[in-house]
Structure formats: structure tokens, C-alpha cells
Design an enzyme around this catalytic site. Structure first.
Site, PDB file in Angstrom:
ATOM      1  N   SER A   1      24.261  23.854  -8.986  1.00 20.26           N
ATOM      2  CA  SER A   1      24.097  22.407  -9.133  1.00 20.26           C
ATOM      3  C   SER A   1      22.806  21.948  -9.786  1.00 20.26           C
ATOM      4  CB  SER A   1      24.246  21.747  -7.762  1.00 20.26           C
ATOM      5  OG  SER A   1      23.392  22.383  -6.828  1.00 20.26           O
TER       6      SER A   1
ATOM      7  N   LYS B   1      23.517  15.562 -11.037  1.00 20.30           N
ATOM      8  CA  LYS B   1      23.354  14.161 -10.632  1.00 20.30           C
ATOM      9  C   LYS B   1      23.549  13.176 -11.787  1.00 20.30           C
ATOM     10  CE  LYS B   1      21.820  14.196  -6.163  1.00 20.30           C
ATOM     11  NZ  LYS B   1      21.630  15.590  -5.809  1.00 20.30           N
TER      12      LYS B   1
HETATM   13  C1  PLP Z   1      21.709  16.300  -4.727  1.00 16.91           C
HETATM   14  C2  PLP Z   1      21.899  17.750  -4.916  1.00 16.91           C
HETATM   15  C3  PLP Z   1      22.845  18.467  -4.168  1.00 16.91           C
HETATM   16  C4  PLP Z   1      23.642  17.864  -3.038  1.00 16.91           C
HETATM   17  O1  PLP Z   1      24.382  16.744  -3.396  1.00 16.91           O
HETATM   18  P1  PLP Z   1      24.932  15.747  -2.286  1.00 16.91           P
HETATM   19  O2  PLP Z   1      25.864  14.871  -3.016  1.00 16.91           O
HETATM   20  O3  PLP Z   1      23.744  14.995  -1.734  1.00 16.91           O
HETATM   21  O4  PLP Z   1      25.566  16.562  -1.213  1.00 16.91           O
HETATM   22  C5  PLP Z   1      23.027  19.807  -4.460  1.00 16.91           C
HETATM   23  N1  PLP Z   1      22.306  20.432  -5.414  1.00 16.91           N
HETATM   24  C6  PLP Z   1      21.394  19.782  -6.143  1.00 16.91           C
HETATM   25  C7  PLP Z   1      20.637  20.536  -7.173  1.00 16.91           C
HETATM   26  C8  PLP Z   1      21.158  18.420  -5.929  1.00 16.91           C
HETATM   27  O5  PLP Z   1      20.249  17.785  -6.664  1.00 16.91           O
END
Ligand code: PLP
Length: 325
Positions: free
Chosen positions: A306, A53
Site C-alpha cells: 500500500s 491514498k
Molecule cells: C492509510 C494506509 C493504510 C490503511 O488504510 P485504512 O483505510 O486507514 O485502513 C495502509 N497502508 C498505507 C501505506 C496507508 O497509508
């Protein structure tokens, strides 16, 4: 509705370089052997504040004009956008207010404060926190940085796709991307398809409360009820007035699938066992889709890991309960 252009992702890459990591794309020998594929892990959990993010948040902060910087920014977050925005803002001396629902785990609330954000707790789900935030915007006149439905946030996330293409020269069969509001998936899809349209892009959500999955099936944005899930960062709706992610996901993404809670936990265990990496539930859904059989991929597959923001207790419970759940 609208679509982010590849040129905006290219500019985001220049803008945020020096602020965020170009994370390693690791070849996972162990998971490759286990799955009969060539598995690559895009290690986004290594970013400051522990998730991808920071890319979108940094791109958004660097794109503000002077008066917006002075007035400060505000957002609602299901957990990882908040700390990332607080961090990106405080680096540039910008004040950030973060609205969180009572569903957001404690570790993530603390993470916002540590990163210099002002926390407001409002409502029992992400949608109520967002509604509260939108009310506050009118009073405080701050710039709202939406966690996914914002062109600079999508462009920032899309830089992950550019890095994957550069690293592999487009020699990949599939990219698996965790999916909630779709900022990450839309950005990665735009970037990857611009250079290598033959690569399959697959979005992965949890079974419980998957807003984009249900919206794609319905052919328009629909709301679902937010429920408890180990992939807490994937909770929340895409918004009935969704502007930047629904159409892009519908038009560019090859497949959207869901995975069970047990498969996500098993994936967290496997990632830890084979790599010593701590992944939160949201970050492990790509591996869960491969091991649990939700998707069939051949050849070279990249998974975006992510984020890593899981509480110690939940993480230890999951790794200690091997084979139980
Ligand atoms: C926000 C987030 C996502 C998903 O992202 P989007 O853009 O809302 O689809 C996936 N993994 C993690 C760890 C996140 O913080």
C-alpha cells in the site's frame, strides 16, 4: 451506519482514471517459491505521493461542488492521506490544510509541504490532530475529507479491488489488505465480494495499537492507545462514531489478524531483497502475515503493497539488520 455501494466504486473508477495509475499486479516468483503459494503483489506504492491514498483523495476532490472547491479542503492524517489530499487538491487548484500529530515522521510532514498542502501540527496522536481539525472546520468552513470514514474515500480505495478482479478474472483464493481505519479494506472487500464472493478477504494490522482488530473482537468500535510502530501509517482509532468502515469490515471481511514488529521488518527486507521494492511498514504487513504464519492461505494470494513512505534511515536500519530483529 452505512455501506458504500459497488456502483459508487464503479463510478469512482471512471472518475479517477487518468489521475491515478492502474498499478501492475505482479506475480512474485521468489515469494511464491518461498511460501509454497502463488503470490501476487498489487504495487500501490507506485502511485504519486507513494501510497494508494491518492485514489480516495482524488475521488473526493472530483466529487466536490463548486463552492466546496472554492472554500478548500482540510483533513487530519497519520501520514499518507495528507500528502495525497494536498496533491489531488493542488492539481485541481483547491487549497488543502493538513493537520498532523507530532507522531507523524518528518519525511511525511515534508511530503505534505512538497505537495502544496498547508501543515498544522497539533497534538501527540492522530485522534488529537483530528479533534483539532474538526475544530478548525467550524471556523474555516472547509470540507473535511476524512482519511477513511468517508464514502468517496472508501469508493476510491475500492477501485483497487476492481483492478485485482479484472486482472485475475476472479481466479484468486485470498486477498491480504493492510488495515488501519479500514477504508482500504472496506473498499476492496465490497469490490471483490461483489464479483467473486468466494475469495477470502483478510485484513492485517500491527500488534501494537490495532483499533479495528480490537473493535471487531469487541463487537463495536473501541479506542486503543496509539503507540510507536514500524507500521506508522496504520496508527489511529477507527472512531467511536464510525460510519463507513466498521460494519463493512465486520460483515464482509473473512478474517482480521495482527503481525509483530519483527515480522513486519522481515517482510520489508524480503520485499526489497526479492524485488528491489521499498515498502513502508504498513505496506509490508500482508507479506508479514504470510511469512510469519498469522494467516493460513492456499493457492493464489494477492497482497496489497500500500505504500513506500519510510525514511531512508529507518529503511536502511531495517535492511542492514537482517536476522538481528
Ligand atoms: C492509510 C494506509 C493504510 C490503511 O488504510 P485504512 O483505510 O486507514 O485502513 C495502509 N497502508 C498505507 C501505506 C496507508 O497509508
Amino acid at each position: 451506519m452505512a455501506k458504500v455501494e459497488i456502483s459508487e466504486i464503479e463510478s469512482a473508477k471512471e472518475r479517477i482514471s487518468g489521475y491515478v495509475l492502474n498499478t501492475p499486479l505482479l506475480n512474485s516468483i521468489a515469494l511464491s517459491a518461498k511460501l509454497g503459494l502463488e503470490v501476487f503483489l498489487k504495487t500501490e506504492f507506485l502511485q504519486e505521493t507513494g501510497s494508494f491514498k491518492i485514489r480516495g483523495a482524488t475521488n473526493a476532490m472530483l466529487s466536490l461542488n463548486k463552492s466546496q472547491r472554492i472554500r478548500g479542503v482540510i483533513t487530519a492524517s497519520s501520514g499518507n492521506h495528507g500528502p495525497a489530499l494536498a496533491h489531488a487538491a493542488s492539481k485541481l487548484g483547491i487549497k488543502a490544510t493538513i493537520c498532523l500529530s507530532s507522531m507523524v515522521p518528518d519525511n511525511k510532514v515534508k511530503n505534505v509541504r512538497i505537495n502544496g498542502g498547508i501543515v498544522k501540527i497539533a497534538g501527540n496522536d492522530y485522534d488529537s490532530a483530528l479533534a483539532f481539525c474538526e475544530g478548525l472546520v467550524k471556523v474555516q468552513n472547509q470540507y473535511l475529507v476524512h482519511p477513511f470514514d468517508d464514502s468517496s474515500v472508501v469508493a476510491g480505495a475500492g477501485t483497487i479491488g476492481l483492478e485485482i478482479i479484472e486482472e485475475t478474472r476472479g481466479d484468486l483464493d485470498c486477498v491480504l489488505v493492510p488495515l488501519s481505519g479500514g477504508g482500504l479494506l472496506a473498499g476492496v472487500a465490497i469490490a471483490v465480494k461483489a464479483y467473486a464472493p468466494q475469495i477470502r478477504i483478510i485484513g492485517v494490522s500491527m500488534e501494537n495499537g490495532a483499533s479495528m482488530f480490537n473493535s471487531i473482537k469487541a463487537g463495536r468500535p473501541v479506542n486503543v492507545t496509539e503507540v510507536e510502530t514500524v507500521a506508522d501509517a496504520l496508527g489511529g482509532n477507527i472512531g467511536l462514531n464510525n460510519k463507513w468502515t466498521f460494519e463493512t469490515v465486520r460483515d464482509l471481511v473473512d478474517e482480521v489478524v495482527v503481525v509483530s514488529e519483527n515480522d513486519i521488518k522481515e517482510a520489508i527486507r524480503l520485499i526489497f531483497k526479492h524485488h528491489g521494492f521499498v515498502s513502508e511498514g504498513a505496506g509490508a504487513v500482508g507479506i508479514a502475515a504470510l511469512t510469519g504464519g498469522a494467516v493460513k492461505c492456499k493457492g493464489k494470494v494477492a497482497c496489497v503493497l500500500s505504500g513506500r513512505n519510510i525514511s531512508e534511515k529507518n529503511f536502511l536500519d531495517i535492511v542492514n539488520n537482517s536476522g538481528v530483529n
